[in-house]
Motif scaffolding. Structure first.
Motif, PDB file in Angstrom:
ATOM      1  N   GLU A 190       0.813  -1.223   0.000  1.00  6.67           N
ATOM      2  CA  GLU A 190       0.000   0.000   0.000  1.00  6.67           C
ATOM      3  C   GLU A 190       0.840   1.263   0.000  1.00  6.67           C
ATOM      4  N   MET A 191       2.146   1.128   0.279  1.00  5.99           N
ATOM      5  CA  MET A 191       3.048   2.279   0.247  1.00  5.99           C
ATOM      6  C   MET A 191       3.792   2.387  -1.079  1.00  5.99           C
ATOM      7  N   LEU A 192       3.509   1.488  -2.022  1.00  8.00           N
ATOM      8  CA  LEU A 192       4.112   1.623  -3.344  1.00  8.00           C
ATOM      9  C   LEU A 192       3.591   2.903  -3.989  1.00  8.00           C
ATOM     10  N   PRO A 193       4.475   3.702  -4.582  1.00 10.41           N
ATOM     11  CA  PRO A 193       4.041   4.998  -5.112  1.00 10.41           C
ATOM     12  C   PRO A 193       3.477   4.911  -6.518  1.00 10.41           C
ATOM     13  N   ILE A 194       2.449   5.696  -6.770  1.00  7.96           N
ATOM     14  CA  ILE A 194       2.017   5.988  -8.129  1.00  7.96           C
ATOM     15  C   ILE A 194       2.557   7.392  -8.423  1.00  7.96           C
ATOM     16  N   VAL A 195       3.647   7.453  -9.148  1.00 11.64           N
ATOM     17  CA  VAL A 195       4.452   8.652  -9.381  1.00 11.64           C
ATOM     18  C   VAL A 195       5.046   9.117  -8.048  1.00 11.64           C
ATOM     19  N   ASP A 196       4.368  10.016  -7.317  1.00  9.90           N
ATOM     20  CA  ASP A 196       4.948  10.545  -6.082  1.00  9.90           C
ATOM     21  C   ASP A 196       4.001  10.435  -4.881  1.00  9.90           C
ATOM     22  N   LYS A 197       2.990   9.571  -4.981  1.00  9.52           N
ATOM     23  CA  LYS A 197       2.024   9.442  -3.899  1.00  9.52           C
ATOM     24  C   LYS A 197       1.726   7.960  -3.693  1.00  9.52           C
ATOM     25  N   ALA A 230      -1.370   2.242 -14.122  1.00 11.19           N
ATOM     26  CA  ALA A 230      -1.708   3.398 -13.294  1.00 11.19           C
ATOM     27  C   ALA A 230      -0.560   4.392 -13.240  1.00 11.19           C
ATOM     28  N   THR A 231       0.654   3.896 -13.112  1.00  8.92           N
ATOM     29  CA  THR A 231       1.809   4.778 -13.037  1.00  8.92           C
ATOM     30  C   THR A 231       1.955   5.609 -14.309  1.00  8.92           C
ATOM     31  N   VAL A 232       1.820   4.966 -15.457  1.00 11.89           N
ATOM     32  CA  VAL A 232       1.955   5.673 -16.729  1.00 11.89           C
ATOM     33  C   VAL A 232       0.836   6.701 -16.904  1.00 11.89           C
ATOM     34  N   GLU A 233      -0.402   6.296 -16.648  1.00 14.88           N
ATOM     35  CA  GLU A 233      -1.526   7.199 -16.907  1.00 14.88           C
ATOM     36  C   GLU A 233      -1.579   8.359 -15.910  1.00 14.88           C
ATOM     37  N   GLN A 277      -0.978  12.667 -16.377  1.00 13.47           N
ATOM     38  CA  GLN A 277      -1.879  13.694 -15.837  1.00 13.47           C
ATOM     39  C   GLN A 277      -1.182  14.596 -14.823  1.00 13.47           C
ATOM     40  N   HIS A 278       0.056  14.272 -14.465  1.00 11.46           N
ATOM     41  CA  HIS A 278       0.771  14.992 -13.416  1.00 11.46           C
ATOM     42  C   HIS A 278       1.208  16.359 -13.937  1.00 11.46           C
ATOM     43  N   PRO A 279       0.888  17.438 -13.222  1.00 13.55           N
ATOM     44  CA  PRO A 279       1.202  18.782 -13.740  1.00 13.55           C
ATOM     45  C   PRO A 279       2.684  19.035 -13.981  1.00 13.55           C
ATOM     46  N   GLU A 280       3.554  18.401 -13.223  1.00  8.67           N
ATOM     47  CA  GLU A 280       4.991  18.619 -13.395  1.00  8.67           C
ATOM     48  C   GLU A 280       5.591  17.733 -14.471  1.00  8.67           C
ATOM     49  N   LEU A 281       4.945  16.620 -14.780  1.00 16.79           N
ATOM     50  CA  LEU A 281       5.571  15.599 -15.617  1.00 16.79           C
ATOM     51  C   LEU A 281       4.913  15.391 -16.974  1.00 16.79           C
ATOM     52  N   LYS A 282       3.641  15.751 -17.110  1.00 19.53           N
ATOM     53  CA  LYS A 282       2.875  15.278 -18.261  1.00 19.53           C
ATOM     54  C   LYS A 282       3.493  15.665 -19.601  1.00 19.53           C
ATOM     55  N   GLN A 283       4.014  16.860 -19.721  1.00 21.42           N
ATOM     56  CA  GLN A 283       4.565  17.269 -21.016  1.00 21.42           C
ATOM     57  C   GLN A 283       5.840  16.506 -21.335  1.00 21.42           C
ATOM     58  N   GLU A 284       6.771  16.502 -20.406  1.00 25.02           N
ATOM     59  CA  GLU A 284       8.046  15.812 -20.631  1.00 25.02           C
ATOM     60  C   GLU A 284       7.846  14.312 -20.803  1.00 25.02           C
ATOM     61  N   PHE A 285       6.956  13.726 -19.994  1.00 24.32           N
ATOM     62  CA  PHE A 285       6.755  12.284 -20.040  1.00 24.32           C
ATOM     63  C   PHE A 285       6.038  11.857 -21.317  1.00 24.32           C
ATOM     64  N   SER A 286       5.099  12.666 -21.794  1.00 26.62           N
ATOM     65  CA  SER A 286       4.399  12.320 -23.031  1.00 26.62           C
ATOM     66  C   SER A 286       5.362  12.337 -24.216  1.00 26.62           C
ATOM     67  N   VAL A 287       6.298  13.273 -24.223  1.00 24.39           N
ATOM     68  CA  VAL A 287       7.320  13.302 -25.275  1.00 24.39           C
ATOM     69  C   VAL A 287       8.174  12.044 -25.211  1.00 24.39           C
ATOM     70  N   TYR A 288       8.552  11.668 -24.004  1.00 24.59           N
ATOM     71  CA  TYR A 288       9.344  10.448 -23.820  1.00 24.59           C
ATOM     72  C   TYR A 288       8.613   9.220 -24.352  1.00 24.59           C
ATOM     73  N   LEU A 289       7.323   9.096 -24.042  1.00 22.98           N
ATOM     74  CA  LEU A 289       6.558   7.937 -24.496  1.00 22.98           C
ATOM     75  C   LEU A 289       6.428   7.904 -26.012  1.00 22.98           C
ATOM     76  N   ARG A 290       6.209   9.070 -26.617  1.00 24.20           N
ATOM     77  CA  ARG A 290       6.129   9.094 -28.090  1.00 24.20           C
ATOM     78  C   ARG A 290       7.430   8.625 -28.711  1.00 24.20           C
ATOM     79  N   ASP A 291       8.547   9.081 -28.171  1.00 28.05           N
ATOM     80  CA  ASP A 291       9.851   8.658 -28.693  1.00 28.05           C
ATOM     81  C   ASP A 291      10.093   7.178 -28.427  1.00 28.05           C
ATOM     82  N   LEU A 292       9.630   6.700 -27.279  1.00 25.19           N
ATOM     83  CA  LEU A 292       9.826   5.295 -26.929  1.00 25.19           C
ATOM     84  C   LEU A 292       9.090   4.388 -27.902  1.00 25.19           C
ATOM     85  N   VAL A 293       7.864   4.755 -28.247  1.00 20.55           N
ATOM     86  CA  VAL A 293       7.080   3.959 -29.189  1.00 20.55           C
ATOM     87  C   VAL A 293       7.794   3.840 -30.534  1.00 20.55           C
TER      88      VAL A 293
END
Length: 297
Positions: free
Chosen positions: A28-35, A266-269, A273-289
């Motif tokens: 139950e203490m496993l984090p989804i991003v930072d929570k 859950a971690t990816v989605e 949606q995370h305000p600090e990460l969504k832009q940078e992370f979405s770019v990363y995922l597009r490049d990863l694909v």
């Protein structure tokens, strides 16, 4: 009519599917991003009007009460470093009005036994049960808030349910229900982890419950069932014979964070949606694909 003021969080399980990560750290203490997962569940309860959180804990679960407790040294360090934003996060994990109660489940005897452990604190009141590894994104109105509304209208136990792929019904408690209106059904029968070819439907009970206090008397008489454990489902099956129980197909998306694949989804989605990460992370995922061989195939 008594309001839903108390919520039970059964968090004494061993989390074996996530070993070795859960050898010394609760799942139950496993984090989804930072929570952590347990904080998502606690926040959902608070949003639904709950003001007493009852955690049923076991050994190696001290990090859960530590998480919700005051951290004097950490707060002092953040304050000295003028890190006000992070200090606010640490200080406001739960509102000051919320009471946290911790009950030790000496032996892991199943979900039904964990709920029964809360009887002395819940007393003669209706209450909620939330399983933290079922993370539910309910959008504007969280899942438990929706269920509290149903309880306020019908004054009876309410089970959170959703349709699952038929080949997975043997992983859940499955109901046989009669539709009342829209996404609300009267539960006629419930069975824990039925064989795929004998399941009464594909409507599964997931980790959200509102229960009347009558369930405690029934749990006291419930013998061990599936997995040699005291199953909450078995007690609910008895409750059906005495009281109306409703099944509610909630609005929102559930992530089965008790499984590795659901946890990663859950971690990816949530990162997207995370305000600090969504832009940078979405770019990363597009490049990863574009570049990762397994995804390209």
């Amino acid at each position: 009519m008594k309001a839903i003021r108390k919520a039970v969080f059964p968090v004494a399980g061993l989390g074996t599917r996530f070993l070795p990560a859960t050898k010394a750290n609760p799942k139950e203490m496993l984090p989804i991003v930072d929570k952590p997962l347990i904080q998502f569940a606690a926040e959902e309860a608070v949003a639904a009007g709950i003001d007493v959180l009852i955690f049923i804990i076991g050994r190696n679960k001290s990090s859960i009460p530590d998480h919700f407790d005051k951290a004097f040294e950490l707060e002092a360090k953040l304050e000295a470093g003028r890190k006000q934003e992070m200090l606010n996060i640490v200080r406001n994990i739960l509102p000051a009005r919320i009471d946290c109660v911790y009950i030790r489940q000496a032996e892991a005897l199943g979900l039904g036994h964990a709920v029964l452990c809360a009887q002395s604190v819940v007393g003669d009141e209706p209450f909620a049960v939330l399983l933290a590894d079922d993370l539910i994104n309910g959008g504007e109105r969280c899942c438990l808030s929706q269920m509290v509304d149903i309880y306020a209208q019908h004054h009876c136990s309410v089970l959170g349910i959703e349709k699952v792929p038929h080949h997975t019904v043997n992983r859940y408690g499955i109901i046989n229900g009669t539709s009342i209106a829209g996404n609300l059904s009267k539960v006629n029968a419930i069975v824990e982890k039925p064989p795929v070819d004998k399941a009464p439907s594909d409507l599964a009970v997931v980790g959200r419950y509102i229960l009347t206090p009558r369930i405690f008397r029934l749990l006291e008489k419930t013998e061990r069932g599936a997995g040699n454990e005291i199953q909450l489902t078995d007690a609910i099956a008895k409750l059906l014979q005495e009281e109306t129980v409703l099944g509610y197909e909630f609005d929102g998306k559930r992530y089965d964070c008790g499984s590795k694949s659901g946890y990663l989804e859950a971690t990816v989605e949530f990162a997207l949606q995370h305000p600090e990460l969504k832009q940078e992370f979405s770019v990363y995922l597009r490049d990863l694909v574009k570049t990762f061989p397994a995804i390209k195939k």
